[in-house]
Scaffold this active site. Sequence first.
Site, short mmCIF file in Angstrom:
data_model
loop_
_atom_site.label_atom_id
_atom_site.label_comp_id
_atom_site.label_asym_id
_atom_site.label_seq_id
_atom_site.Cartn_x
_atom_site.Cartn_y
_atom_site.Cartn_z
N GLU A 94 0.98 1.49 -12.07
CA GLU A 94 2.40 1.22 -12.20
C GLU A 94 2.75 -0.13 -11.56
OE1 GLU A 94 4.45 5.55 -12.25
OE2 GLU A 94 3.08 5.12 -10.64
N CYS A 107 6.48 -6.13 -8.24
CA CYS A 107 5.71 -5.34 -7.28
C CYS A 107 4.41 -4.90 -7.96
CB CYS A 107 6.56 -4.14 -6.86
SG CYS A 107 5.74 -3.09 -5.69
N CYS A 114 -5.05 5.54 -3.58
CA CYS A 114 -5.12 4.92 -2.25
C CYS A 114 -5.83 5.91 -1.32
CB CYS A 114 -3.69 4.68 -1.74
SG CYS A 114 -3.62 3.88 -0.13
N CYS A 118 -1.31 8.08 4.11
CA CYS A 118 -0.03 8.15 4.84
C CYS A 118 0.71 9.41 4.36
CB CYS A 118 0.81 6.90 4.58
SG CYS A 118 0.01 5.39 5.15
N CYS A 121 3.79 9.37 1.86
CA CYS A 121 3.64 8.60 0.62
C CYS A 121 3.13 9.51 -0.50
CB CYS A 121 2.69 7.45 0.87
SG CYS A 121 2.58 6.32 -0.52
N GLY A 160 -1.69 1.47 -3.73
CA GLY A 160 -2.92 1.01 -3.09
C GLY A 160 -2.70 0.25 -1.80
N GLU A 161 -3.81 0.04 -1.08
CA GLU A 161 -3.78 -0.74 0.15
C GLU A 161 -4.50 -2.07 -0.14
OE1 GLU A 161 -2.50 -1.04 3.23
OE2 GLU A 161 -3.82 -2.78 3.33
N SER A 190 1.82 -6.35 1.60
CA SER A 190 2.17 -5.28 2.54
C SER A 190 0.94 -4.46 2.88
CB SER A 190 3.24 -4.39 1.90
OG SER A 190 3.63 -3.38 2.80
N SER A 213 3.47 -2.18 7.54
CA SER A 213 4.15 -0.88 7.51
C SER A 213 3.95 -0.22 8.87
CB SER A 213 3.56 -0.02 6.39
OG SER A 213 3.73 -0.68 5.16
N LEU A 214 4.99 -0.22 9.67
CA LEU A 214 4.87 0.26 11.06
C LEU A 214 5.28 1.74 11.14
CD1 LEU A 214 3.97 -1.26 13.58
CD2 LEU A 214 6.38 -1.59 14.16
N HIS A 215 6.52 2.04 10.82
CA HIS A 215 7.04 3.41 10.67
C HIS A 215 7.03 4.29 11.92
CE1 HIS A 215 7.15 2.18 6.58
NE2 HIS A 215 5.94 2.52 6.24
N ASN A 292 12.19 7.58 1.18
CA ASN A 292 12.43 8.28 -0.08
C ASN A 292 11.71 9.61 -0.02
OD1 ASN A 292 13.84 6.12 -1.57
ND2 ASN A 292 11.91 5.05 -1.21
N CYS A 333 10.03 3.02 -3.15
CA CYS A 333 8.86 3.10 -2.27
C CYS A 333 8.30 4.51 -2.14
CB CYS A 333 9.21 2.61 -0.87
SG CYS A 333 8.82 0.90 -0.65
#
Length: 348
Positions: A94, A107, A114, A118, A121, A160-161, A190, A213-215, A292, A333
């Site tokens: 996508e 994007c 991935c 996480c 996600c 993906g990472e 990212s 991406s800290l979160h 989300n 996201c």
Amino acid sequence: MDKKTDILSLNLNELTREIVGLSERGFRAKQVFEWLHSKKATDFSEMSNICDQLKDKLGKKFCIKSLNMQKRLVSSTDNTVKYLYGLDDGNKIETVFMPRKGKNSLCVSSQVGCRMGCKFCASGASGLERDLAPSEMLAQLYETARAGDQIDSVVIMGVGEPLDNFANVVKFLEILQSGYGMSLRRVSLSTCGLADKIDELAGLRLGLTLSVSLHASNDADRSAIMPINKRFNLKTLLDSCAGYFEKTGRRISYEYALIDGVNDKGDDAARLARLMKGLPDGSYHVNLIPANAVESGSFNKSARIRPFAGRLAKENINVTVRRTLGADINAACGQLRGGRRGCGQGEK
Ligand code: SAH
């Protein structure tokens, strides 16, 4: 599947070696490179300044990868477009197009699935299928441009990472710059925090913007939602980020998705402010994202985003709140489906 060499994944040096290997003059490589990446040719027959003999040789040895557009969904609320592209092995990826006045951004996905796991996600459960080739990342731009969507900037924040597919992503960036002609100042990448790869990327001094991406604001909370934190804890990650800033001079954007009851309390904001203040002056920016909801249902959007932002601002932390785009087409996201993750957001 095509056994021919994937010509779109070759940088100019590699293409030159291949062309010289076909007993042709080196300058031909530059012409072919231009056909592929700036004119976006899909067939060697289009290359009008290349003689038939070379076109023939190229066609026998190489293939020009393209993607097969399976869906193009346009958000009725904000015109975000989600593309579903088929790859030649049957996998699907996508890509999300985010139109904004004067700066349309794309994007791009870097892997099929991935393996970072996480918890919040959508792709967490299904793991990694495979890395994308440089050609498959470039083709996301080329196909989207062909569909009429004009791209000004790129964010590598889709499925993906990217730093887990380091070599291919770096090659993609190299060709994006030298072939397609996009300045890497218009590119953001990212990562969930592969500190060793951040060090390696810093050494390349590519000039792109890094988003991290800290979160979470402490190791226990971060490890609970992001397994990568057990490999590279916050100190290791932030040391690498400080090093990235020192080497490149590029300010880093720290992404923080506010999840109800998980990371959205006043204490979290105060700890996050302390973490940021430990970084070199001017090296950071905090971007708050309304989380989300994903199918598992255990992570929900926090209602505390404004007070959280206010608390950070009071501590003089540079902070913005992102607005969610494309929610009605599941392009926001972490919402990209089929076990894939991705983005679809813009800053306010
Ligand atoms: N692997 C990279 C890039 C892909 S994800 C990374 O981790 O940064 C792009 C962004 O979406 C990341 O900041 C990611 O943490 C965030 N994201 C994933 N799921 C989300 C969700 N449910 N709500 C909000 N943001 C989410």
